[in-house]
Design an enzyme around this catalytic site. Structure first.
Site, PDB file in Angstrom:
ATOM      1  N   GLY A 131       0.713  -1.244   0.025  1.00 33.91           N
ATOM      2  CA  GLY A 131       0.096   0.003  -0.034  1.00 33.91           C
ATOM      3  C   GLY A 131       0.881   1.106  -0.102  1.00 33.91           C
ATOM      4  O   GLY A 131       0.520   2.167   0.257  1.00 33.91           O
ATOM      5  N   ILE A 132       2.295   1.273  -0.621  1.00 39.34           N
ATOM      6  CA  ILE A 132       2.980   2.400  -0.652  1.00 39.34           C
ATOM      7  C   ILE A 132       3.017   3.038  -1.776  1.00 39.34           C
ATOM      8  O   ILE A 132       3.795   3.798  -2.328  1.00 39.34           O
ATOM      9  CB  ILE A 132       4.316   2.172   0.059  1.00 39.34           C
ATOM     10  CG1 ILE A 132       4.948   0.978  -0.773  1.00 39.34           C
ATOM     11  CG2 ILE A 132       4.475   1.863   1.365  1.00 39.34           C
ATOM     12  CD1 ILE A 132       6.602   0.721  -0.576  1.00 39.34           C
ATOM     13  N   LYS A 166       3.211   1.270  -5.016  1.00 41.76           N
ATOM     14  CA  LYS A 166       4.067   0.581  -6.162  1.00 41.76           C
ATOM     15  C   LYS A 166       3.310   0.696  -7.610  1.00 41.76           C
ATOM     16  O   LYS A 166       3.832   1.069  -8.454  1.00 41.76           O
ATOM     17  CB  LYS A 166       4.046  -0.762  -5.679  1.00 41.76           C
ATOM     18  CG  LYS A 166       5.187  -1.413  -6.491  1.00 41.76           C
ATOM     19  CD  LYS A 166       5.542  -2.821  -5.705  1.00 41.76           C
ATOM     20  CE  LYS A 166       4.517  -3.332  -4.750  1.00 41.76           C
ATOM     21  NZ  LYS A 166       3.987  -4.650  -5.290  1.00 41.76           N
ATOM     22  N   GLY A 167       1.820   0.600  -7.426  1.00 43.31           N
ATOM     23  CA  GLY A 167       1.123   0.541  -8.569  1.00 43.31           C
ATOM     24  C   GLY A 167       1.140   2.092  -9.441  1.00 43.31           C
ATOM     25  O   GLY A 167       1.238   2.066 -10.570  1.00 43.31           O
ATOM     26  N   ASP A 217      -4.978  -2.265  -9.687  1.00 42.77           N
ATOM     27  CA  ASP A 217      -3.944  -1.651 -10.416  1.00 42.77           C
ATOM     28  C   ASP A 217      -4.068  -1.458 -11.753  1.00 42.77           C
ATOM     29  O   ASP A 217      -3.297  -0.528 -12.741  1.00 42.77           O
ATOM     30  CB  ASP A 217      -2.563  -2.474 -10.054  1.00 42.77           C
ATOM     31  CG  ASP A 217      -2.008  -2.122  -8.798  1.00 42.77           C
ATOM     32  OD1 ASP A 217      -1.674  -0.782  -8.505  1.00 42.77           O
ATOM     33  OD2 ASP A 217      -1.476  -2.852  -7.985  1.00 42.77           O
ATOM     34  N   THR A 240      14.252  -0.800   5.223  1.00 40.57           N
ATOM     35  CA  THR A 240      14.562  -0.794   3.880  1.00 40.57           C
ATOM     36  C   THR A 240      15.841  -1.744   3.663  1.00 40.57           C
ATOM     37  O   THR A 240      16.105  -2.860   2.557  1.00 40.57           O
ATOM     38  CB  THR A 240      14.871   0.450   3.280  1.00 40.57           C
ATOM     39  OG1 THR A 240      13.482   1.100   3.243  1.00 40.57           O
ATOM     40  CG2 THR A 240      15.518   0.510   1.923  1.00 40.57           C
ATOM     41  N   CYS A 292     -25.211   0.697 -11.488  1.00 40.33           N
ATOM     42  CA  CYS A 292     -25.106  -0.586 -11.466  1.00 40.33           C
ATOM     43  C   CYS A 292     -26.116  -0.832 -10.581  1.00 40.33           C
ATOM     44  O   CYS A 292     -27.584  -0.450 -10.608  1.00 40.33           O
ATOM     45  CB  CYS A 292     -23.810  -1.392 -11.437  1.00 40.33           C
ATOM     46  SG  CYS A 292     -23.915  -3.068 -11.819  1.00 40.33           S
ATOM     47  N   GLY A 325     -26.924   0.711  -8.060  1.00 41.23           N
ATOM     48  CA  GLY A 325     -27.549   2.024  -7.852  1.00 41.23           C
ATOM     49  C   GLY A 325     -28.572   2.356  -8.749  1.00 41.23           C
ATOM     50  O   GLY A 325     -29.662   2.645  -8.284  1.00 41.23           O
ATOM     51  N   ARG A 337     -25.239  -9.504 -12.650  1.00 40.15           N
ATOM     52  CA  ARG A 337     -26.227 -10.394 -12.853  1.00 40.15           C
ATOM     53  C   ARG A 337     -27.790 -10.253 -12.893  1.00 40.15           C
ATOM     54  O   ARG A 337     -28.713 -10.854 -13.470  1.00 40.15           O
ATOM     55  CB  ARG A 337     -26.116 -11.748 -11.696  1.00 40.15           C
ATOM     56  CG  ARG A 337     -24.926 -12.379 -11.757  1.00 40.15           C
ATOM     57  CD  ARG A 337     -24.713 -13.533 -10.250  1.00 40.15           C
ATOM     58  NE  ARG A 337     -23.484 -13.672  -9.725  1.00 40.15           N
ATOM     59  CZ  ARG A 337     -22.513 -14.192 -10.734  1.00 40.15           C
ATOM     60  NH1 ARG A 337     -22.674 -14.763 -11.655  1.00 40.15           N
ATOM     61  NH2 ARG A 337     -21.163 -14.368  -9.978  1.00 40.15           N
ATOM     62  N   HIS A 389     -20.447   0.611 -15.562  1.00 39.83           N
ATOM     63  CA  HIS A 389     -19.702   1.236 -14.741  1.00 39.83           C
ATOM     64  C   HIS A 389     -18.986   2.387 -15.484  1.00 39.83           C
ATOM     65  O   HIS A 389     -17.771   1.778 -16.381  1.00 39.83           O
ATOM     66  CB  HIS A 389     -18.842   0.133 -14.282  1.00 39.83           C
ATOM     67  CG  HIS A 389     -19.439  -0.786 -13.248  1.00 39.83           C
ATOM     68  ND1 HIS A 389     -19.447  -0.356 -11.873  1.00 39.83           N
ATOM     69  CD2 HIS A 389     -20.098  -1.757 -13.508  1.00 39.83           C
ATOM     70  CE1 HIS A 389     -20.250  -1.484 -11.405  1.00 39.83           C
ATOM     71  NE2 HIS A 389     -20.678  -2.394 -12.294  1.00 39.83           N
ATOM     72  N   GLU A 403     -16.965   4.583 -14.451  1.00 43.90           N
ATOM     73  CA  GLU A 403     -15.812   4.697 -13.938  1.00 43.90           C
ATOM     74  C   GLU A 403     -14.587   4.101 -14.486  1.00 43.90           C
ATOM     75  O   GLU A 403     -13.751   4.574 -14.197  1.00 43.90           O
ATOM     76  CB  GLU A 403     -15.817   4.533 -12.205  1.00 43.90           C
ATOM     77  CG  GLU A 403     -16.164   3.020 -11.989  1.00 43.90           C
ATOM     78  CD  GLU A 403     -17.573   2.615 -11.834  1.00 43.90           C
ATOM     79  OE1 GLU A 403     -18.424   3.265 -12.540  1.00 43.90           O
ATOM     80  OE2 GLU A 403     -17.782   1.584 -11.115  1.00 43.90           O
TER      81      GLU A 403
END
Ligand code: GLN
Length: 525
Positions: free
Chosen positions: A15-16, A18-19, A72, A189, A370, A372, A451, A499, A501
């Protein structure tokens, strides 16, 4: 087959970013003329991300070809402005299930099937068959994870078999700041680089993420202990706007460093990168049930941001459930618009329906995506058409008014993985609708993942026929299939079964979000 490889690994903790880093680097290389492709490796045993809980793992991103991917791939699409496919993601689940299938078919007849060489060969084959001249491979998780070992071994072998000079290993780590003693701590590190070396990978570049800019002494220490030169240690402190990172990388000439190390030609072109820098202060509420992290609604959050508006606030649907009308009003009236995102299962449904009613009655712009959209139809049936107990059979199998029903083709499906109506589907937008104005065309392809569907045939009283007046839904979609609903005499009450988004890109947020924001502007005038 790629000629050069960039391998991005993570250290210390997940979670730092990387993506984001991988996507940004690929974006910079693309803009200097490098034919770059990207691959995300996810060491989990799931075949894809489709059955994972968004609270734990972030949203499930859907590609045009109907693959349910790790979020990602969404970063890659937004940053690179291209569409990903299922080939851009490898999971351990895919690798192992294909090996086991091959074993059953007798393809390894006579051999003992082993992690090395069989799993590694399968992984190497998948990697080397990717299109593009330069392949950036992001390995999910952190070095030291048991699941990830086989992938690290595979790239290590690949670098050995081909040429080490065709590989650039980048290790992304985190350096914490200890407030009590007022210093950065580089030990985690150092240890994670040691772990990498133990398995035979010497990183070429260390990207150091941190809360604040790190002093050069600490960066020197990292270089020394990691065995990389000081100019190969790059510090990326936290920033509010992640779309700035490609610019930061470009300005620090990272592309030149990569090009030199991999011996590839680059053009002397500018980074053509148009990301929003100032944000309209509209407040948008995202009525959701995954609350721990923004990642659960990542693509919606980014779509709003890329439309030039500050990020939406996630409002707890279950909390709304407990409130009476005035409580709902109090909770929602300071927002300029609402978004009801997609979702599965009953939790929070009634709260979302309350929010929809509030937006409909108070003429507040609202976008339903969707689930929503399905709930918008249910709310209308219950409160306008007075059909008590109207529901989706997903939540109430015995509802007297099944406004939303399982799609016919879904009724015979037993497995839950990869079996929804998925990916890009062609849809027709009826002229005269708000959506038609928003898109400016009548045929579009949008990504789906569902679905259930709104049953227009069974409840025709909800919808307008051409030329008909009155407070009812106008619809878009193919004859049999309802893709979007909207109310005319409301500033923006739009529900879409797909979707939008997933198709926003930097410099080009999806038109439906742009339309929602325009509606806010008009209402506020
Ligand atoms: N649960 C609903 C369905 O399966 C909505 C899915 C979604 O919002 N992605 O149709």
């Amino acid at each position: 087959m790629p000629e050069k490889y960039i391998v991005i690994t993570g250290g210390v903790l997940s979670g730092i970013g990387k993506g984001i880093f991988s996507a940004s680097l690929a974006r910079v290389l693309k803009s200097v003329g490098v034919d770059i492709n990207v691959l995300k490796i996810d060491p989990y045993l799931n075949v894809d991300a489709g059955t994972m809980n968004p609270n734990q793992h972030g949203e499930v991103f859907v590609t045009d070809d109907g693959y349910e991917a790790d979020l990602d791939l969404g970063h890659y699409e937004r940053f690179l402005g291209v569409s990903m496919t299922r080939r851009n993601n490898i999971t351990a689940g895919q690798v192992y299930s294909s090996i086991i299938q091959r074993e059953r078919e007798g393809k390894y007849l006579g051999s003992t099937v082993q992690m090395v060489p069989h799993a590694t060969s399968e992984i190497k084959e998948r990697i080397t068959s990717m299109p593009g001249k330069v392949l950036s491979i992001e390995i999910g998780g952190t070095v030291g994870d048991i699941e990830g070992e086989i992938f690290l071994e595979s790239v290590r072998e690949l670098a050995f078999e081909r040429s080490r000079n065709d590989f650039l290993f980048i290790h992304v780590t985190y350096v914490p700041y200890l407030r009590v003693t007022n210093e950065f701590k580089t030990k985690p590190t150092q240890q994670s680089v040691q772990l990498l070396r133990k398995i035979g990978i010497q990183p070429d570049v260390i990207v150091v993420r941190s809360e604040m800019p790190i002093d050069s002494q600490s960066l020197y220490k990292i270089a020394l202990f990691s065995g990389v030169s000081r100019d190969m240690v790059i510090n990326l402190p936290d920033i509010g706007n992640v779309y700035q990172i490609p610019e930061t990388l470009y300005e620090s000439d990272v592309h030149k460093l990569v090009a030199k190390r991999l011996n590839i030609a680059i053009e002397d072109s500018q980074l053509n990168w148009n990301y929003p820098k100032s944000f309209k202060p509209y407040r948008i509420a995202l009525i959701g049930k995954y609350l721990g992290t923004d990642d659960a609604y990542k693509s919606i959050v980014e779509s709003i941001f890329l439309s030039g508006v500050q990020k939406p606030v996630v409002v707890d649907a279950q909390e709304l459930e407990e409130l009476d009308d005035s409580g709902v009003e109090q909770k929602l009236n300071s927002f300029d618009a609402l978004i009801i995102p997609g979702g599965f299962g009953k939790r929070g449904i009634e709260g979302k329906i309350k929010a929809i009613r509030y937006a409909r009655e108070n003429r507040k712009p609202i976008l339903g995506i969707c689930l929503g959209m399905q709930l918008m139809a249910i709310e209308f049936a219950r409160n306008v058409l007075r059909l008590p107990g109207a529901n989706s059979t997903e939540f109430d199998e015995t509802t007297p008014y099944p406004i939303v029903n399982l799609m016919e083709e879904q009724k015979k499906i037993m497995n839950l993985g990869g079996t929804m109506r998925l990916g890009a589907q062609k849809m027709r937008i009826n002229e005269g609708t708000k959506l038609y104005k928003i898109y400016g065309q009548s045929e579009v392809y949008e990504r789906h993942r569902h679905r259930y569907e709104v049953d227009a045939d069974r409840f025709p009283q909800m919808f307008k026929r051409p030329g008909e007046d009155g407070y009812k839904f106008t619809i878009s979609g193919e004859a049999q299939f309802l893709e979007a609903i909207e109310l005319d005499d409301h500033p923006f009450f739009v529900g879409v079964q797909y979707h939008p988004e997933f198709k926003s890109k930097v410099g080009m947020s999806h038109p439906v979000f742009v339309g929602l924001i325009k509606a806010i502007e008009e209402v506020n005038q």
